[in-house]
Design a protein around this motif. Structure first.
Motif, PDB file in Angstrom:
ATOM      1  N   SER A 191      -7.284   8.194  -3.319  1.00 51.94           N
ATOM      2  CA  SER A 191      -8.124   7.184  -3.964  1.00 51.94           C
ATOM      3  C   SER A 191      -9.394   7.809  -4.537  1.00 51.94           C
ATOM      4  CB  SER A 191      -8.482   6.105  -2.952  1.00 51.94           C
ATOM      5  OG  SER A 191      -9.362   5.174  -3.505  1.00 51.94           O
ATOM      6  N   SER A 192     -10.046   8.646  -3.753  1.00 51.44           N
ATOM      7  CA  SER A 192     -11.296   9.244  -4.217  1.00 51.44           C
ATOM      8  C   SER A 192     -11.057  10.341  -5.255  1.00 51.44           C
ATOM      9  CB  SER A 192     -12.118   9.779  -3.043  1.00 51.44           C
ATOM     10  OG  SER A 192     -11.439  10.835  -2.413  1.00 51.44           O
ATOM     11  N   GLN A 193      -9.989  11.119  -5.115  1.00 51.17           N
ATOM     12  CA  GLN A 193      -9.725  12.193  -6.070  1.00 51.17           C
ATOM     13  C   GLN A 193      -9.299  11.674  -7.442  1.00 51.17           C
ATOM     14  OE1 GLN A 193      -6.795  14.613  -4.076  1.00 51.17           O
ATOM     15  NE2 GLN A 193      -8.351  15.936  -3.143  1.00 51.17           N
ATOM     16  N   ILE A 194      -8.450  10.655  -7.453  1.00 53.51           N
ATOM     17  CA  ILE A 194      -7.883  10.204  -8.717  1.00 53.51           C
ATOM     18  C   ILE A 194      -8.708   9.098  -9.360  1.00 53.51           C
ATOM     19  CG2 ILE A 194      -5.856   9.110  -9.756  1.00 53.51           C
ATOM     20  CD1 ILE A 194      -4.201  10.877  -7.904  1.00 53.51           C
ATOM     21  N   TYR A 195      -9.151   8.125  -8.570  1.00 52.02           N
ATOM     22  CA  TYR A 195      -9.852   6.972  -9.127  1.00 52.02           C
ATOM     23  C   TYR A 195     -11.346   6.963  -8.825  1.00 52.02           C
ATOM     24  CZ  TYR A 195      -5.164   5.148  -9.889  1.00 52.02           C
ATOM     25  OH  TYR A 195      -3.866   4.988 -10.297  1.00 52.02           O
ATOM     26  N   LYS A 196     -11.814   7.951  -8.054  1.00 53.56           N
ATOM     27  CA  LYS A 196     -13.226   7.989  -7.628  1.00 53.56           C
ATOM     28  C   LYS A 196     -13.607   6.674  -6.949  1.00 53.56           C
ATOM     29  CE  LYS A 196     -13.732  11.908  -9.896  1.00 53.56           C
ATOM     30  NZ  LYS A 196     -12.585  12.716  -9.550  1.00 53.56           N
ATOM     31  N   HIS A 197     -12.654   6.142  -6.172  1.00 56.22           N
ATOM     32  CA  HIS A 197     -12.849   4.871  -5.481  1.00 56.22           C
ATOM     33  C   HIS A 197     -12.843   5.115  -3.973  1.00 56.22           C
ATOM     34  CE1 HIS A 197     -12.565   0.523  -4.924  1.00 56.22           C
ATOM     35  NE2 HIS A 197     -11.690   0.761  -3.972  1.00 56.22           N
ATOM     36  N   VAL A 198     -13.824   4.557  -3.300  1.00 50.88           N
ATOM     37  CA  VAL A 198     -13.914   4.700  -1.845  1.00 50.88           C
ATOM     38  C   VAL A 198     -13.055   3.616  -1.211  1.00 50.88           C
ATOM     39  CG1 VAL A 198     -15.455   4.637   0.152  1.00 50.88           C
ATOM     40  CG2 VAL A 198     -16.230   5.655  -1.998  1.00 50.88           C
ATOM     41  N   SER A 240       1.451   9.382  -5.647  1.00 50.70           N
ATOM     42  CA  SER A 240       1.764  10.766  -5.243  1.00 50.70           C
ATOM     43  C   SER A 240       2.876  11.356  -6.101  1.00 50.70           C
ATOM     44  CB  SER A 240       2.179  10.807  -3.773  1.00 50.70           C
ATOM     45  OG  SER A 240       1.110  10.459  -2.955  1.00 50.70           O
ATOM     46  N   LYS A 241       3.889  10.546  -6.360  1.00 54.53           N
ATOM     47  CA  LYS A 241       5.015  10.998  -7.176  1.00 54.53           C
ATOM     48  C   LYS A 241       4.548  11.306  -8.604  1.00 54.53           C
ATOM     49  CE  LYS A 241       9.402   9.415  -9.015  1.00 54.53           C
ATOM     50  NZ  LYS A 241      10.091   8.197  -9.406  1.00 54.53           N
ATOM     51  N   ILE A 242       3.795  10.401  -9.176  1.00 51.54           N
ATOM     52  CA  ILE A 242       3.283  10.604 -10.539  1.00 51.54           C
ATOM     53  C   ILE A 242       2.383  11.834 -10.577  1.00 51.54           C
ATOM     54  CG2 ILE A 242       1.796   9.613 -12.325  1.00 51.54           C
ATOM     55  CD1 ILE A 242       2.852   6.826 -11.367  1.00 51.54           C
ATOM     56  N   ARG A 243       1.563  11.986  -9.570  1.00 52.47           N
ATOM     57  CA  ARG A 243       0.646  13.131  -9.486  1.00 52.47           C
ATOM     58  C   ARG A 243       1.416  14.453  -9.490  1.00 52.47           C
ATOM     59  NH1 ARG A 243      -3.549  14.297  -4.511  1.00 52.47           N
ATOM     60  NH2 ARG A 243      -5.044  15.457  -5.765  1.00 52.47           N
ATOM     61  N   ARG A 244       2.517  14.504  -8.724  1.00 50.49           N
ATOM     62  CA  ARG A 244       3.333  15.726  -8.697  1.00 50.49           C
ATOM     63  C   ARG A 244       3.979  15.996 -10.057  1.00 50.49           C
ATOM     64  NH1 ARG A 244       4.758  13.661  -3.740  1.00 50.49           N
ATOM     65  NH2 ARG A 244       6.668  12.740  -4.566  1.00 50.49           N
ATOM     66  N   GLU A 245       4.408  14.918 -10.723  1.00 59.85           N
ATOM     67  CA  GLU A 245       5.140  15.072 -11.980  1.00 59.85           C
ATOM     68  C   GLU A 245       4.251  15.369 -13.181  1.00 59.85           C
ATOM     69  OE1 GLU A 245       7.370  11.431 -12.267  1.00 59.85           O
ATOM     70  OE2 GLU A 245       8.789  12.056 -10.701  1.00 59.85           O
ATOM     71  N   VAL A 246       3.094  14.698 -13.273  1.00 61.83           N
ATOM     72  CA  VAL A 246       2.273  14.834 -14.483  1.00 61.83           C
ATOM     73  C   VAL A 246       0.854  15.327 -14.241  1.00 61.83           C
ATOM     74  CG1 VAL A 246       3.591  13.105 -15.758  1.00 61.83           C
ATOM     75  CG2 VAL A 246       1.572  12.408 -14.485  1.00 61.83           C
ATOM     76  N   GLY A 247       0.416  15.397 -13.004  1.00 65.88           N
ATOM     77  CA  GLY A 247      -0.938  15.867 -12.705  1.00 65.88           C
ATOM     78  C   GLY A 247      -1.923  14.725 -12.527  1.00 65.88           C
ATOM     79  N   ASP A 248      -3.094  15.070 -11.995  1.00 64.69           N
ATOM     80  CA  ASP A 248      -4.115  14.083 -11.656  1.00 64.69           C
ATOM     81  C   ASP A 248      -4.628  13.277 -12.847  1.00 64.69           C
ATOM     82  OD1 ASP A 248      -3.881  15.064  -9.113  1.00 64.69           O
ATOM     83  OD2 ASP A 248      -5.980  15.688  -8.918  1.00 64.69           O
ATOM     84  N   ARG A 249      -4.830  13.956 -13.969  1.00 58.91           N
ATOM     85  CA  ARG A 249      -5.472  13.299 -15.116  1.00 58.91           C
ATOM     86  C   ARG A 249      -4.660  12.134 -15.670  1.00 58.91           C
ATOM     87  NH1 ARG A 249      -6.351  18.022 -18.627  1.00 58.91           N
ATOM     88  NH2 ARG A 249      -5.391  16.634 -20.129  1.00 58.91           N
ATOM     89  N   LEU A 253       0.837  -1.210   0.000  1.00 60.33           N
ATOM     90  CA  LEU A 253       0.000   0.000   0.000  1.00 60.33           C
ATOM     91  C   LEU A 253       0.869   1.256   0.000  1.00 60.33           C
ATOM     92  CD1 LEU A 253      -2.891  -0.845   2.495  1.00 60.33           C
ATOM     93  CD2 LEU A 253      -2.995  -0.697   0.009  1.00 60.33           C
ATOM     94  N   HIS A 254       1.913   1.243   0.816  1.00 58.99           N
ATOM     95  CA  HIS A 254       2.793   2.406   0.876  1.00 58.99           C
ATOM     96  C   HIS A 254       3.449   2.643  -0.488  1.00 58.99           C
ATOM     97  CE1 HIS A 254       6.536   4.627   1.695  1.00 58.99           C
ATOM     98  NE2 HIS A 254       5.723   5.325   2.457  1.00 58.99           N
ATOM     99  N   ALA A 255       3.935   1.582  -1.115  1.00 64.23           N
ATOM    100  CA  ALA A 255       4.572   1.713  -2.429  1.00 64.23           C
ATOM    101  C   ALA A 255       3.574   2.221  -3.462  1.00 64.23           C
ATOM    102  CB  ALA A 255       5.153   0.372  -2.870  1.00 64.23           C
ATOM    103  N   LEU A 256       2.366   1.679  -3.446  1.00 63.52           N
ATOM    104  CA  LEU A 256       1.320   2.097  -4.386  1.00 63.52           C
ATOM    105  C   LEU A 256       1.017   3.590  -4.255  1.00 63.52           C
ATOM    106  CD1 LEU A 256      -0.974   1.347  -6.444  1.00 63.52           C
ATOM    107  CD2 LEU A 256      -2.430   1.000  -4.426  1.00 63.52           C
ATOM    108  N   PHE A 257       0.725   4.023  -3.041  1.00 68.42           N
ATOM    109  CA  PHE A 257       0.325   5.417  -2.848  1.00 68.42           C
ATOM    110  C   PHE A 257       1.503   6.382  -2.977  1.00 68.42           C
ATOM    111  CE2 PHE A 257      -3.466   3.376  -1.078  1.00 68.42           C
ATOM    112  CZ  PHE A 257      -4.442   4.086  -1.767  1.00 68.42           C
ATOM    113  N   SER A 258       2.704   5.944  -2.644  1.00 69.79           N
ATOM    114  CA  SER A 258       3.885   6.793  -2.854  1.00 69.79           C
ATOM    115  C   SER A 258       4.103   7.001  -4.345  1.00 69.79           C
ATOM    116  CB  SER A 258       5.135   6.156  -2.241  1.00 69.79           C
ATOM    117  OG  SER A 258       5.027   6.144  -0.855  1.00 69.79           O
ATOM    118  N   ASN A 259       3.946   5.932  -5.104  1.00 72.61           N
ATOM    119  CA  ASN A 259       4.094   6.012  -6.548  1.00 72.61           C
ATOM    120  C   ASN A 259       3.029   6.936  -7.149  1.00 72.61           C
ATOM    121  OD1 ASN A 259       5.165   5.375  -9.093  1.00 72.61           O
ATOM    122  ND2 ASN A 259       3.782   3.632  -9.336  1.00 72.61           N
TER     123      ASN A 259
END
Length: 178
Positions: free
Chosen positions: A124-131, A47-56, A39-45
């Protein structure tokens, strides 16, 4: 006189408190990263991608199917209970009973779990709309229950064995009889 001594050592006390907090935070982070590695690796990855390329573009790099599969495997309620119980057990081993740090450290860990899972829930909710299930609040409930049952179990163990002192006496008696 007490106020003078306190004022004299205030700088050292402040520095010691800061070191203690930093060390505790590092320890708790290590405990969570160790047990919730995937989980930590998933969400860290993410977050990193989000900073580099944005949410979309995050779902392009980490597909929703991969995200959901990891969550289903690593974040269901039973797995959470098991992993949190393992953390409690490990902390019991690391922190001596005499020091009385386990309840304090456990309370801090519960707070950190809430912060981390809260951030993960938001991602999870912002990027994937997943609860996220269990939610951060549910994780806190699981952790509090694990802490409470751990301390109740410790009390039962001590009563069942007659306490450490009595156990030591019985062991001595056995050795003397042999």
């Amino acid at each position: 006189r007490g106020a003078e001594v306190s004022a004299l050592f205030q700088k050292q006390i402040t520095k010691a408190n800061a070191i203690c907090k930093a060390s505790t935070d590092a320890y708790l982070g290590w405990m969570i990263k160790r047990e919730f590695k995937s989980l930590h690796a998933l969400f860290s990855n993410i977050s990193k991608i989000r900073r580099e390329v944005g949410d979309r573009d995050v779902p392009v790099h980490v597909p929703k199917a991969t995200f959901i599969r990891t969550l289903n495997k690593e974040s269901n309620r039973e797995v959470m209970k098991e992993k949190i119980a393992i953390i409690y057990s490990r902390m019991e081993k690391h922190l001596s009973e005499e020091g009385g740090l386990l309840p304090v450290a456990w309370k801090a860990l519960v707070k950190v779990l809430y912060e981390w899972f809260g951030r993960w829930e938001k991602l999870s909710s912002q990027i994937y709309k997943h609860v996220l299930e269990p939610s951060a609040v549910d994780v806190v409930r699981i952790a509090k229950a694990a802490g409470a049952s751990g301390s109740v179990q410790d009390d039962r163990d001590m009563k069942g064995r007659g306490g450490k002192e009595e156990l030591g006496t019985r062991n001595s008696e056995r050795r003397a009889a042999v």
